[in-house]
Design an enzyme around this catalytic site. Structure first.
Site, PDB file in Angstrom:
ATOM      1  N   ASP A   1       3.247 -39.753 -41.830  1.00 57.90           N
ATOM      2  CA  ASP A   1       4.072 -39.636 -41.040  1.00 57.90           C
ATOM      3  C   ASP A   1       3.155 -38.420 -40.304  1.00 57.90           C
ATOM      4  OD1 ASP A   1       4.456 -37.982 -42.956  1.00 57.90           O
ATOM      5  OD2 ASP A   1       6.585 -37.427 -41.672  1.00 57.90           O
TER       6      ASP A   1
ATOM      7  N   GLU B   1       7.226 -36.674 -45.506  1.00 62.98           N
ATOM      8  CA  GLU B   1       6.427 -35.136 -45.359  1.00 62.98           C
ATOM      9  C   GLU B   1       7.241 -33.920 -43.823  1.00 62.98           C
ATOM     10  OE1 GLU B   1       4.057 -31.277 -45.840  1.00 62.98           O
ATOM     11  OE2 GLU B   1       4.785 -32.844 -44.423  1.00 62.98           O
TER      12      GLU B   1
HETATM   13  N1  BES Z   1       0.087 -30.411 -43.878  1.00 64.25           N
HETATM   14  C1  BES Z   1       1.164 -29.458 -44.168  1.00 64.25           C
HETATM   15  C2  BES Z   1       1.037 -28.304 -44.725  1.00 64.25           C
HETATM   16  C3  BES Z   1      -0.075 -27.121 -44.765  1.00 64.25           C
HETATM   17  C4  BES Z   1       0.510 -26.197 -43.289  1.00 64.25           C
HETATM   18  C5  BES Z   1      -0.605 -26.769 -45.589  1.00 64.25           C
HETATM   19  C6  BES Z   1      -0.617 -25.740 -43.195  1.00 64.25           C
HETATM   20  C7  BES Z   1      -1.959 -26.236 -44.896  1.00 64.25           C
HETATM   21  C8  BES Z   1      -2.323 -25.151 -44.126  1.00 64.25           C
HETATM   22  C9  BES Z   1       2.588 -30.229 -44.106  1.00 64.25           C
HETATM   23  O1  BES Z   1       2.017 -31.543 -42.980  1.00 64.25           O
HETATM   24  C10 BES Z   1       3.534 -28.925 -43.067  1.00 64.25           C
HETATM   25  O2  BES Z   1       3.501 -29.060 -42.263  1.00 64.25           O
HETATM   26  N2  BES Z   1       4.780 -29.011 -44.042  1.00 64.25           N
HETATM   27  C11 BES Z   1       5.751 -28.315 -43.177  1.00 64.25           C
HETATM   28  C12 BES Z   1       6.439 -29.157 -44.480  1.00 64.25           C
HETATM   29  C13 BES Z   1       8.021 -29.083 -43.839  1.00 64.25           C
HETATM   30  C14 BES Z   1       8.712 -30.358 -42.614  1.00 64.25           C
HETATM   31  C15 BES Z   1       8.983 -29.099 -44.903  1.00 64.25           C
HETATM   32  C16 BES Z   1       5.827 -27.286 -43.149  1.00 64.25           C
HETATM   33  O3  BES Z   1       4.857 -25.754 -43.533  1.00 64.25           O
HETATM   34  O4  BES Z   1       6.156 -26.876 -42.381  1.00 64.25           O
HETATM   35 MN    MN Z   2       0.168 -32.491 -43.852  1.00 63.11          MN
HETATM   36 MN    MN Z   3       2.737 -30.504 -40.724  1.00 65.91          MN
END
Ligand code: BES
Ligand code: MN
Ligand code: MN
Length: 460
Positions: A93, A158
């Site tokens: 997604d 996610e």
């Molecule tokens: N891939 C990201 C997390 C991430 C961000 C890892 C920057 C490393 C560097 C993930 O898809 C993400 O955006 N996570 C969200 C989680 C939330 C929607 C529950 C976040 O961190 O805001």
């Molecule tokens: Mn991600």
């Molecule tokens: Mn993300």
């Protein structure tokens, strides 16, 4: 001395480079925006497309429906019970693409400029997930087998908090039993510098609704005698920090683990320029909790942020109105060993304590995820270091991360499996923002690093 990527795998990627890129572009063209129900059909189509790819590569693929978006599982256990089993996780997604007018090329029409693949989901996370599928393909095509048993788990929620995944992991713990979890959904610390993540922050996300009078009122006839919900909300939000940037919720820091001087020294040793970081953001100065550097604030300290605010008249010109309600989206980034459900309890108590009379406040939890910190020892990390060093020609660095991947804490809690996070994004990649991009070079090297990782792990 770093080793080299096995010649046969390297040659496969070189020979198939343009086909692999075309396939990735097909994946990127599917607008699998999990947050938007009008894209539910597209999100399902992305799951089906991925399942077919996984199947074509040589795994057995299944699509598991959930109350939200489906979970795709691929399985291949032909390496035998003596070989290690790896669980690969990723998400198909993507975030909404808005604001569309700021994209230089349409978000769901991949476009290469300057060695960068521009598209929503290119780096987060379709490109990085797809690279894993193709690394598996390389092994099957070149050698007809893999040196490890593989389970591939891809979710479609996610970006909206992985609401249904923890339960799936709990109920399918046997199916998902593995020696290692490997994830590429993060970034390298700098171009050319491969990176292994040692931590992720957790998340506790809330909506605060403040109700005042039952309808909007004339701010002259009523203002001063009726409590203004926008002002009440501003007061509530302003209580969250003291003037040193410390969060004031009682008990909030009770479970925060001290990282110790060694970890702080390691952070200071990384090539990081706070001024450059500030310039990148366009902000006039950096800010945050007193006594910590920017990287420490991002990686080892929790935060409270307002993500959205809504109240009253926001159109053209002026309107003298006393709004009947106000709303804020507020999230806390958490660090080990804070627990999102405990933070929820503390948050409720805090808001109740600071709410002024005359308004009714409701706090609704939206989603949460546990923080995570790695234990960077053992064969998994040694193998990853060798594979990254060979593919990038440089020893990887260990870094932290301020973002969250909710399921990682669940993997640790439910499966007890060590998790390796090796991502191939780059600073400035515009994840979640207009003009998201993935470096073509990182994609190319990432394919080789991941393919080599399976060889290295298979030797253990
Ligand atoms: N891939 C990201 C997390 C991430 C961000 C890892 C920057 C490393 C560097 C993930 O898809 C993400 O955006 N996570 C969200 C989680 C939330 C929607 C529950 C976040 O961190 O805001
Ligand atoms: Mn991600
Ligand atoms: Mn993300």
């Amino acid at each position: 001395m770093s080793g080299t990527v096995p010649r046969d795998l390297d040659a496969f990627f070189t020979a198939n480079q343009s086909r692999i890129r075309d396939e990735l572009f097909e994946f990127l063209r599917i607008p699998s925006v999990s947050a938007r129900s009008e894209h539910n059909g597209d999100t399902r189509r992305a799951a089906e497309w991925l399942a077919r790819q996984v199947e074509d590569v040589g795994l057995k693929a299944t699509i598991h429906p959930t109350p939200g978006h489906p979970i795709v599982v691929g399985e291949w256990r032909g390496a035998g019970s003596d070989a290690p089993t790896v669980l690969i996780y990723g998400h198909y997604d993507v975030q909404p693409a808005e604001p569309l007018e700021l994209w230089q090329s349409p978000p769901f029409e991949p476009n290469v400029r300057d060695g960068k693949i521009f598209a929503r989901g290119s780096v987060d996370d379709k490109g990085q997930l797809y690279l894993h599928v193709k690394a598996l393909e390389a092994h099957f095509k070149v050698r007809s087998r893999l040196p490890v048993n593989v389970i591939l788990l891809a979710e479609g929620e996610e970006e909206v908090g992985s609401e249904n995944l923890a339960e799936f992991v709990e109920q399918n713990a046997e199916l998902l039993r593995a020696d290692s979890v490997v994830i590429s959904d993060s970034s390298m610390f700098a171009p050319g510098l491969p990176s292994i993540l040692s931590s992720l922050r957790g998340l506790a996300y809330f909506q605060i609704d403040v109700q005042g009078p039952s309808v909007d009122l004339h701010s002259g006839s009523y203002g001063g005698a009726v409590v203004n919900p926008a002002m009440a909300l501003a007061r509530i939000l302003a209580t969250m920090h003291d003037d040193r940037g410390h969060i004031t919720i009682s008990g909030f820091y009770d479970k925060v683990r001290d990282w110790g001087e060694t970890a702080r020294k390691e952070i200071r040793a990384l090539p990081f320029n706070e001024k450059g970081f500030q310039h990148e953001t366009g902000a006039s100065a950096l800010g945050g909790e007193a006594g910590y550097s920017a990287l420490e604030r991002l990686w080892m300290r929790p935060t409270c942020e307002v993500n959205g605010l809504l109240s009253g008249y926001t159109g053209e010109g002026a309107k003298t109105v006393l709004p009947s309600k106000a709303m804020a989206k507020v999230s806390y980034r958490l660090v080990p060993d804070q627990d999102p459900s405990e933070i929820e309890r503390l948050m409720h108590a805090h808001v109740e304590r600071v709410t002024p009379p005359g308004v009714t406040v409701t706090v609704t939890p939206l989603h949460g995820g546990r923080p995570w910190r790695a234990d960077l020892g053992g064969p998994l990390f040694d193998s990853a270091r060798r594979a990254l060093a060979a593919a990038f020609g440089r020893e990887p660095v260990i870094t932290g991360e301020g973002g969250s991947i909710p399921v990682v804490g669940d993997f640790q809690r439910i499966l007890g499996t060590p998790v390796l996070l090796m991502g191939f994004g780059l600073p400035g990649e515009n994840a979640h923002a207009p003009n998201e991009w993935l470096s073509e070079e990182n994609f190319t090297r990432g394919l080789r690093a991941v393919a080599m990782l399976w060889d290295e792990l298979g030797k253990n």
